[in-house]
Design an enzyme around this catalytic site. Structure first.
Site, PDB file in Angstrom:
ATOM      1  N   LYS A   1       1.025  -1.393   0.190  1.00 24.26           N
ATOM      2  CA  LYS A   1      -0.075  -0.026  -0.042  1.00 24.26           C
ATOM      3  C   LYS A   1       0.763   1.073  -0.021  1.00 24.26           C
ATOM      4  CE  LYS A   1       1.094   0.974   4.470  1.00 24.26           C
ATOM      5  NZ  LYS A   1       1.818   2.034   4.715  1.00 24.26           N
TER       6      LYS A   1
ATOM      7  N   GLY B   1       4.709  -4.350   3.540  1.00 21.66           N
ATOM      8  CA  GLY B   1       5.047  -5.906   2.714  1.00 21.66           C
ATOM      9  C   GLY B   1       4.677  -7.069   3.770  1.00 21.66           C
TER      10      GLY B   1
ATOM     11  N   ASP C   1      -1.700  -2.892   9.886  1.00 21.49           N
ATOM     12  CA  ASP C   1      -1.984  -2.821   8.434  1.00 21.49           C
ATOM     13  C   ASP C   1      -2.328  -4.078   7.800  1.00 21.49           C
ATOM     14  OD1 ASP C   1      -0.941  -0.033   8.683  1.00 21.49           O
ATOM     15  OD2 ASP C   1       0.863  -0.643   7.937  1.00 21.49           O
TER      16      ASP C   1
HETATM   17  O1  C5P Z   1       0.682  -2.582  14.501  1.00 23.89           O
HETATM   18  P1  C5P Z   1       2.009  -3.041  14.131  1.00 23.89           P
HETATM   19  O2  C5P Z   1       2.680  -4.347  14.480  1.00 23.89           O
HETATM   20  O3  C5P Z   1       2.274  -2.935  12.657  1.00 23.89           O
HETATM   21  O4  C5P Z   1       2.980  -1.388  14.411  1.00 23.89           O
HETATM   22  C1  C5P Z   1       4.350  -1.626  14.533  1.00 23.89           C
HETATM   23  C2  C5P Z   1       4.635  -0.397  15.304  1.00 23.89           C
HETATM   24  O5  C5P Z   1       4.462   0.832  15.136  1.00 23.89           O
HETATM   25  C3  C5P Z   1       3.982  -0.503  17.028  1.00 23.89           C
HETATM   26  O6  C5P Z   1       4.748  -1.208  17.685  1.00 23.89           O
HETATM   27  C4  C5P Z   1       4.161   1.021  17.298  1.00 23.89           C
HETATM   28  O7  C5P Z   1       5.466   1.593  17.529  1.00 23.89           O
HETATM   29  C5  C5P Z   1       3.875   1.773  15.749  1.00 23.89           C
HETATM   30  N1  C5P Z   1       2.517   1.913  15.530  1.00 23.89           N
HETATM   31  C6  C5P Z   1       2.034   3.375  16.364  1.00 23.89           C
HETATM   32  N2  C5P Z   1       0.684   3.703  16.240  1.00 23.89           N
HETATM   33  C7  C5P Z   1      -0.075   2.871  15.321  1.00 23.89           C
HETATM   34  C8  C5P Z   1       0.442   1.903  14.527  1.00 23.89           C
HETATM   35  C9  C5P Z   1       1.694   1.385  14.641  1.00 23.89           C
HETATM   36  O8  C5P Z   1       2.852   3.808  17.275  1.00 23.89           O
HETATM   37  N3  C5P Z   1      -1.204   3.299  15.293  1.00 23.89           N
END
Ligand code: C5P
Length: 301
Positions: free
Chosen positions: A14, A106, A141
């Site tokens: 994306k 990815g 995501d």
């Molecule tokens: O949800 P995901 O594991 O993809 O997120 C990776 C990191 O990105 C989280 O650990 C956080 O540090 C950051 N993040 C965030 N706020 C979000 C999504 C992601 O701070 N809404």
């Protein structure tokens, strides 16, 4: 119904048309408004019955993808097996086309494709809603990679509403070998914002109208990413990459997600070529890719 011996699923990467980052929550995530747009850079995940859950990876920068239990596709397979009460294992093979650690989700695409492929292989009978809930557990995501198209994510990005969007858009993506960690970019944003109040996030003015009318010029003007200053602070060369797009008249230019990929919305094929050549000649991009969007979410091949 006979059990398939191998299942292959494909899921898209994306770009974020808008990524508006609100306050840091108690759970360590940030409140977001995230307008996702699935593009035609896709990964394939092949799944075969096995005793254990394993993964192999090929494609560009495959060596940077972990092949242990931290791989998001492996985590997806294990989570699905646990919740569906499956005792079989699976041998996963990922073919990567989406830039690795590039801010194009990815890893999330691989998780979404693995969920679909394993669900079909193990014939779990899980509902779409159940798969969506598992996807949200795996990462902010991942639900979008299942759904695709153009959608607005709220919460930490996982609560999706599909957007009324007309038209097809052409993109040039400048890929950087730098690789950025998403948590590091969010932490840098917090550092840059320290001491300042942070507003509740909302969709930038004009973006949804641009999408509804299919107006690429208006869309280009309303692209917005709050993580861009943080990504540029960590990889200053990204400023030059963005500048090249502007010099060549791209309709819009922004860092994709947490970067370091930079996405340029272009008018047509000819402009895509001009910008691609300029990016390659300047040496700022390690690779230049073309993509169009929106495309569908994860699907079985
Ligand atoms: O949800 P995901 O594991 O993809 O997120 C990776 C990191 O990105 C989280 O650990 C956080 O540090 C950051 N993040 C965030 N706020 C979000 C999504 C992601 O701070 N809404």
């Amino acid at each position: 119904m006979s059990v398939p011996s191998e299942v292959v699923a494909r899921a898209p990467g994306k770009v974020n048309l808008a990524l508006v980052v609100g306050p840091l929550r108690r759970d360590g995530y940030h409140e977001l408004v995230n307008v996702f747009h699935a593009v035609s850079l896709t990964d394939d995940v092949a799944a075969r019955l096995a005793d254990d859950v394993t993964v192999t990876v090929d494609g560009a920068h495959a060596e940077r993808v972990p092949c242990d239990g931290s791989n998001l596709a492996v985590r997806a397979a294990r989570l699905l097996a646990e919740r569906a009460g499956v005792t079989d294992g699976v041998q996963l093979h990922i073919t990567k086309h989406i830039p690795v650690a590039g801010g194009m989700a990815g890893g999330s695409a691989d998780a979404a494709a693995a969920l679909l492929a394993c669900d079909a292989l193990w014939q779990t009978g899980m509902s779409k809603e159940d798969l969506h809930a598992l996807a949200a557990e795996l990462g902010s995501d991942v639900p979008f990679a299942l759904v695709g198209g153009t959608a607005v994510g709220t919460g930490r990005g996982e609560q999706l509403t599909s957007a009324l969007a007309r038209g097809e858009y052409e993109w040039v993506v400048a890929v950087s070998d730098a690789g950025l960690s998403t948590p590091a970019v969010y932490a840098e944003l917090d550092r840059l914002r320290e001491g300042r109040p942070v507003a509740v996030p909302r969709v930038p003015d004009g973006l949804m109208e641009a999408l509804r009318s299919g107006d690429a010029h208006a869309l280009g003007e309303s692209l917005h990413n709050d993580l861009q200053p943080a990504a540029c602070s960590l990889v200053p060369a990204l400023e030059r990459t963005l500048e090249i797009g502007r010099e060549y008249g791209a309709l819009g230019a922004l860092v994709s997600g947490s970067g370091p990929s930079v996405a340029f919305l272009v008018r047509d094929h000819e402009q895509a070529l001009d910008i691609s050549v300029a990016l390659t000649a300047s040496g700022v991009a390690d690779d230049v890719r073309r993509a169009r969007g929106p495309v569908t979410g994860a699907r079985l091949l």
